[in-house]
Design a protein around this motif. Structure first.
Motif, PDB file in Angstrom:
ATOM      1  N   VAL A 231     -31.604   6.186  50.372  1.00  0.00           N
ATOM      2  CA  VAL A 231     -30.714   5.842  49.268  1.00  0.00           C
ATOM      3  C   VAL A 231     -31.088   6.722  48.084  1.00  0.00           C
ATOM      4  CG1 VAL A 231     -32.151   4.018  48.266  1.00  0.00           C
ATOM      5  CG2 VAL A 231     -29.662   3.912  48.016  1.00  0.00           C
ATOM      6  N   LEU A 232     -30.103   7.075  47.291  1.00  0.00           N
ATOM      7  CA  LEU A 232     -30.318   7.926  46.122  1.00  0.00           C
ATOM      8  C   LEU A 232     -30.448   7.036  44.884  1.00  0.00           C
ATOM      9  CD1 LEU A 232     -30.424  10.879  45.101  1.00  0.00           C
ATOM     10  CD2 LEU A 232     -27.949  10.733  44.756  1.00  0.00           C
ATOM     11  N   ARG A 233     -31.546   7.177  44.159  1.00  0.00           N
ATOM     12  CA  ARG A 233     -31.733   6.423  42.911  1.00  0.00           C
ATOM     13  C   ARG A 233     -31.527   7.373  41.729  1.00  0.00           C
ATOM     14  NH1 ARG A 233     -37.071   3.308  42.564  1.00  0.00           N
ATOM     15  NH2 ARG A 233     -35.840   1.713  43.644  1.00  0.00           N
ATOM     16  N   LEU A 234     -30.545   7.026  40.890  1.00  0.00           N
ATOM     17  CA  LEU A 234     -30.240   7.806  39.697  1.00  0.00           C
ATOM     18  C   LEU A 234     -30.651   6.999  38.474  1.00  0.00           C
ATOM     19  CD1 LEU A 234     -26.627   8.945  40.709  1.00  0.00           C
ATOM     20  CD2 LEU A 234     -28.788  10.126  41.147  1.00  0.00           C
ATOM     21  N   ARG A 235     -31.502   7.576  37.638  1.00  0.00           N
ATOM     22  CA  ARG A 235     -31.955   6.907  36.414  1.00  0.00           C
ATOM     23  C   ARG A 235     -31.298   7.597  35.221  1.00  0.00           C
ATOM     24  NH1 ARG A 235     -37.783   4.679  37.361  1.00  0.00           N
ATOM     25  NH2 ARG A 235     -38.180   5.175  39.541  1.00  0.00           N
ATOM     26  N   PHE A 236     -30.741   6.762  34.313  1.00  0.00           N
ATOM     27  CA  PHE A 236     -30.001   7.288  33.181  1.00  0.00           C
ATOM     28  C   PHE A 236     -30.751   7.036  31.873  1.00  0.00           C
ATOM     29  CE2 PHE A 236     -26.994   6.841  36.557  1.00  0.00           C
ATOM     30  CZ  PHE A 236     -26.106   7.892  36.391  1.00  0.00           C
ATOM     31  N   ALA A 237     -30.409   7.826  30.859  1.00  0.00           N
ATOM     32  CA  ALA A 237     -31.048   7.721  29.542  1.00  0.00           C
ATOM     33  C   ALA A 237     -30.184   6.914  28.574  1.00  0.00           C
ATOM     34  CB  ALA A 237     -31.308   9.118  28.992  1.00  0.00           C
ATOM     35  N   ASP A 238     -29.350   6.018  29.087  1.00  0.00           N
ATOM     36  CA  ASP A 238     -28.506   5.192  28.223  1.00  0.00           C
ATOM     37  C   ASP A 238     -29.355   4.088  27.583  1.00  0.00           C
ATOM     38  OD1 ASP A 238     -28.694   4.025  30.910  1.00  0.00           O
ATOM     39  OD2 ASP A 238     -27.426   2.452  30.096  1.00  0.00           O
ATOM     40  N   PRO A 239     -28.815   3.381  26.586  1.00  0.00           N
ATOM     41  CA  PRO A 239     -29.613   2.354  25.897  1.00  0.00           C
ATOM     42  C   PRO A 239     -30.095   1.218  26.794  1.00  0.00           C
ATOM     43  CG  PRO A 239     -27.679   2.940  24.593  1.00  0.00           C
ATOM     44  CD  PRO A 239     -27.518   3.611  25.914  1.00  0.00           C
ATOM     45  N   TYR A 240     -29.450   1.007  27.937  1.00  0.00           N
ATOM     46  CA  TYR A 240     -29.842  -0.083  28.830  1.00  0.00           C
ATOM     47  C   TYR A 240     -30.739   0.377  29.967  1.00  0.00           C
ATOM     48  CZ  TYR A 240     -26.030  -2.271  26.312  1.00  0.00           C
ATOM     49  OH  TYR A 240     -25.210  -2.747  25.309  1.00  0.00           O
ATOM     50  N   ALA A 241     -31.131   1.666  29.947  1.00  0.00           N
ATOM     51  CA  ALA A 241     -32.023   2.224  30.982  1.00  0.00           C
ATOM     52  C   ALA A 241     -31.495   1.917  32.382  1.00  0.00           C
ATOM     53  CB  ALA A 241     -33.442   1.691  30.813  1.00  0.00           C
ATOM     54  N   THR A 242     -30.240   2.285  32.622  1.00  0.00           N
ATOM     55  CA  THR A 242     -29.550   1.942  33.868  1.00  0.00           C
ATOM     56  C   THR A 242     -30.029   2.794  35.037  1.00  0.00           C
ATOM     57  OG1 THR A 242     -27.582   1.283  32.626  1.00  0.00           O
ATOM     58  CG2 THR A 242     -27.275   1.794  34.955  1.00  0.00           C
ATOM     59  N   TRP A 243     -30.136   2.138  36.191  1.00  0.00           N
ATOM     60  CA  TRP A 243     -30.320   2.825  37.466  1.00  0.00           C
ATOM     61  C   TRP A 243     -29.089   2.583  38.324  1.00  0.00           C
ATOM     62  CZ3 TRP A 243     -35.787   0.946  39.472  1.00  0.00           C
ATOM     63  CH2 TRP A 243     -36.771   1.275  38.529  1.00  0.00           C
ATOM     64  N   LEU A 244     -28.689   3.595  39.081  1.00  0.00           N
ATOM     65  CA  LEU A 244     -27.683   3.427  40.118  1.00  0.00           C
ATOM     66  C   LEU A 244     -28.308   3.764  41.461  1.00  0.00           C
ATOM     67  CD1 LEU A 244     -24.483   5.115  38.588  1.00  0.00           C
ATOM     68  CD2 LEU A 244     -25.084   2.688  38.578  1.00  0.00           C
ATOM     69  N   HIS A 245     -28.081   2.903  42.450  1.00  0.00           N
ATOM     70  CA  HIS A 245     -28.446   3.210  43.827  1.00  0.00           C
ATOM     71  C   HIS A 245     -27.176   3.615  44.562  1.00  0.00           C
ATOM     72  CE1 HIS A 245     -32.071   0.600  42.938  1.00  0.00           C
ATOM     73  NE2 HIS A 245     -32.597   1.723  43.390  1.00  0.00           N
ATOM     74  N   VAL A 246     -27.189   4.805  45.131  1.00  0.00           N
ATOM     75  CA  VAL A 246     -25.995   5.390  45.742  1.00  0.00           C
ATOM     76  C   VAL A 246     -26.307   5.762  47.186  1.00  0.00           C
ATOM     77  CG1 VAL A 246     -24.261   7.217  45.551  1.00  0.00           C
ATOM     78  CG2 VAL A 246     -25.335   6.316  43.480  1.00  0.00           C
ATOM     79  N   ASP A 247     -25.349   5.468  48.074  1.00  0.00           N
ATOM     80  CA  ASP A 247     -25.489   5.839  49.481  1.00  0.00           C
ATOM     81  C   ASP A 247     -25.201   7.336  49.612  1.00  0.00           C
ATOM     82  OD1 ASP A 247     -25.291   6.216  52.241  1.00  0.00           O
ATOM     83  OD2 ASP A 247     -24.400   4.248  52.579  1.00  0.00           O
ATOM     84  N   PRO A 248     -26.189   8.154  49.996  1.00  0.00           N
ATOM     85  CA  PRO A 248     -25.956   9.598  50.063  1.00  0.00           C
ATOM     86  C   PRO A 248     -25.022  10.017  51.194  1.00  0.00           C
ATOM     87  CG  PRO A 248     -28.128   9.070  50.927  1.00  0.00           C
ATOM     88  CD  PRO A 248     -27.565   7.794  50.381  1.00  0.00           C
ATOM     89  N   ARG A 249     -24.747   9.116  52.124  1.00  0.00           N
ATOM     90  CA  ARG A 249     -23.868   9.475  53.240  1.00  0.00           C
ATOM     91  C   ARG A 249     -22.410   9.550  52.824  1.00  0.00           C
ATOM     92  NH1 ARG A 249     -25.484   4.703  57.083  1.00  0.00           N
ATOM     93  NH2 ARG A 249     -25.104   3.703  55.063  1.00  0.00           N
ATOM     94  N   ASP A 250     -21.999   8.669  51.884  1.00  0.00           N
ATOM     95  CA  ASP A 250     -20.587   8.671  51.499  1.00  0.00           C
ATOM     96  C   ASP A 250     -20.366   8.560  49.993  1.00  0.00           C
ATOM     97  OD1 ASP A 250     -21.251   6.046  50.977  1.00  0.00           O
ATOM     98  OD2 ASP A 250     -19.946   5.172  52.507  1.00  0.00           O
TER      99      ASP A 250
END
Length: 485
Positions: A398-417
């Motif tokens: 799974v791909l974990r994307l960490r963002f620099a927004d005020p809420y320190a959001t992470w997205l977990h994304v399926d790299p297959r689709d």
């Protein structure tokens, strides 16, 4: 003369005892209900049609009958904007495009004629879900115990196809789209009355009113949590390990009350944690964000792609052996075509056939949140925030994307689709420990070991059951004395 602080302390302890006694009498049955039903839920989840089950029910795409291009199907569907979901698959013997917009509206378009298909009739539902099965029949359903939640609203009403087989299988066919949205068996339905329905108080008339149901659960579980915490406080207060009671006892109680006190000492922390974390699961005061990515993040991630520009014949070139569905996913302003097969998914860009990879996903997701993307990493093993969840293991990698927004959001994304599987902001990561860890025992060393996890659940729940049962009996005896006085 007794000082004011001592009088207040004595009165406080008396009121604490009275509150715990009557709170236990009022909520005791719910304690027992939640404990027993929680153990059932370890093994029998609430009925749902998983992605793998849905794919398994689909026939391979009949390419010789696909004559309509995807762009033409989108126009025929009549839904504005970039679709939230867009796929080519079989509906019985007919290839169809299924389209859903971001407001949940659905359209089904024949891939053979380009016609937007209307509501499904009972005879169509029988043909789609039970062709060749003797004894099958159809019951119309608007909302019932297993389709009570709002996630099914865009698909209502349903035609429930009863197969009359040994398993007691029932299939829910959406009249709007003609797809099988849910399957249940007699085993699932029966055990769920003792499991999820009892645990979540999922009675249809109440659960159909989402705000009312949430309010009832918040107040009920909150009151029960206070009852449990007051009992824990009393149990510790009345415990004597050094200056013991007569006969060397650590508890002043006798008989059933003694067992209630001892069970409370052994299992009170576990029971209080279960009940308090259950209250937290109802998201009091909306403290915690949803784990689902909101529409604005999904829209920014999708971008505004141009028309696909593919004719019907070109689609077959994107298929793999045994393809059951061809999904058209908007990612970063481009169309990607995902071939779903029993062996997995494979994604390629519509205009040049490039394979989808983590770099493409990271570039597409970068503008989705203010502050931009901070880091991207591919997880090939589970960790503290991405781990097997009950009997439904989460996919890897799974791909974990960490963002620099005020809420320190992470997205977990399926790299297959490229599917966004989960959004975790700061509050969601806190909730992971306050609810998932405390209530479900999703803890390091347990979440990856099913046997150890279940053993821990059984030990804690049996101790809690000891508290509940002894409390119920003692409460009934007290109530009977009061009523007979």
């Amino acid at each position: 003369m007794v000082s004011l602080p001592r009088r207040l302390g004595k009165a406080g302890r008396r009121w604490l005892l009275l509150f715990h006694r009557w709170a236990g009498i009022a909520a005791g049955l719910f304690f027992a209900l939640w404990i027993g039903s929680g153990l059932v839920m370890l093994y029998v989840p609430f009925p749902a049609l998983t992605g793998a089950e849905r794919l398994d029910r689909l026939a391979p795409i009949a390419w010789d009958r696909v004559a309509v291009a995807p762009d033409d199907a989108l126009r025929a569907g009549g839904l504005a904007g970039v679709p939230a979901a867009f796929a080519l698959e079989m509906r019985g013997a007919e290839p169809v495009y299924r389209i859903a917009d971001r407001d949940g509206r659905r359209a089904t378009v024949s891939a053979r004629t380009g016609e937007r298909l209307g509501p499904v009739r009972p005879e169509d539902a029988l043909r789609l879900a039970a062709e060749g099965i003797p004894g099958a029949h159809v019951d119309p359903v608007e909302r019932d115990q297993w389709t009570v939640t709002a996630r099914y609203d865009p698909l209502r009403p349903f035609l429930k196809v009863v197969l009359d087989d040994a398993a007691g299988t029932e299939l829910y066919v959406s009249q709007v789209t003609g797809e099988v949205a849910l399957d249940t068996t007699r085993f699932e339905r029966g055990w769920n009355w003792a499991g999820a329905v009892a645990h979540w108080i999922y009675l249809t008339p109440l659960r159909a009113r989402a705000d009312l149901w949430r309010t009832v659960l918040l107040w009920l579980s909150g009151f029960a949590a206070l009852g449990a915490l007051s009992g824990l406080a009393i149990g510790i207060w009345r415990l004597r390990l050094r200056r013991r009671y007569a006969g060397g006892a650590v508890t002043p109680y006798r008989g059933l009350a003694r067992w209630h006190h001892l069970f409370g000492l052994a299992g009170g922390i576990g029971l209080s944690t279960f009940i308090l974390s259950g209250w937290i699961s109802m998201n009091p005061n909306r403290w915690f964000s949803s784990n689902a990515a909101p529409a604005e993040i999904r829209a920014a991630y999708a971008g505004q792609p141009a028309p696909l520009g593919l004719d019907a014949g070109a689609l077959r070139g994107f298929a793999e052996a045994g393809t059951r569905a061809l999904r058209f996913a908007a990612i970063g302003g481009s169309w990607w075509i995902v071939a779903d097969t029993p062996a997995g998914a494979r994604s390629r860009r519509a205009d040049d056939g490039t394979l989808l990879d983590a770099a493409v996903i990271a570039r597409a997701a970068g503008p989705a949140l203010p502050g931009g993307l901070r880091t991207a990493e591919t997880l090939t093993a589970y960790d503290l925030y991405w781990y097997p969840h009950g009997i439904d293991p989460r996919p890897l990698p799974v791909l974990r994307l960490r963002f620099a927004d005020p809420y320190a959001t992470w997205l977990h994304v399926d790299p297959r689709d490229g599917t966004i599987l989960q959004r975790l902001d700061r509050s969601g990561r806190i909730n992971r420990w306050l609810f998932d860890a405390a209530h479900r025992l999703d803890l390091p060393g347990l979440s990856g070991n099913r046997s150890l996890h279940d053993a821990a659940q059984w030990v804690l729940n049996l101790l809690a059951a000891g508290i509940a049962v002894t409390g119920l009996v003692a409460g009934w005896r007290r109530l009977r004395r009061v009523l007979s006085a």
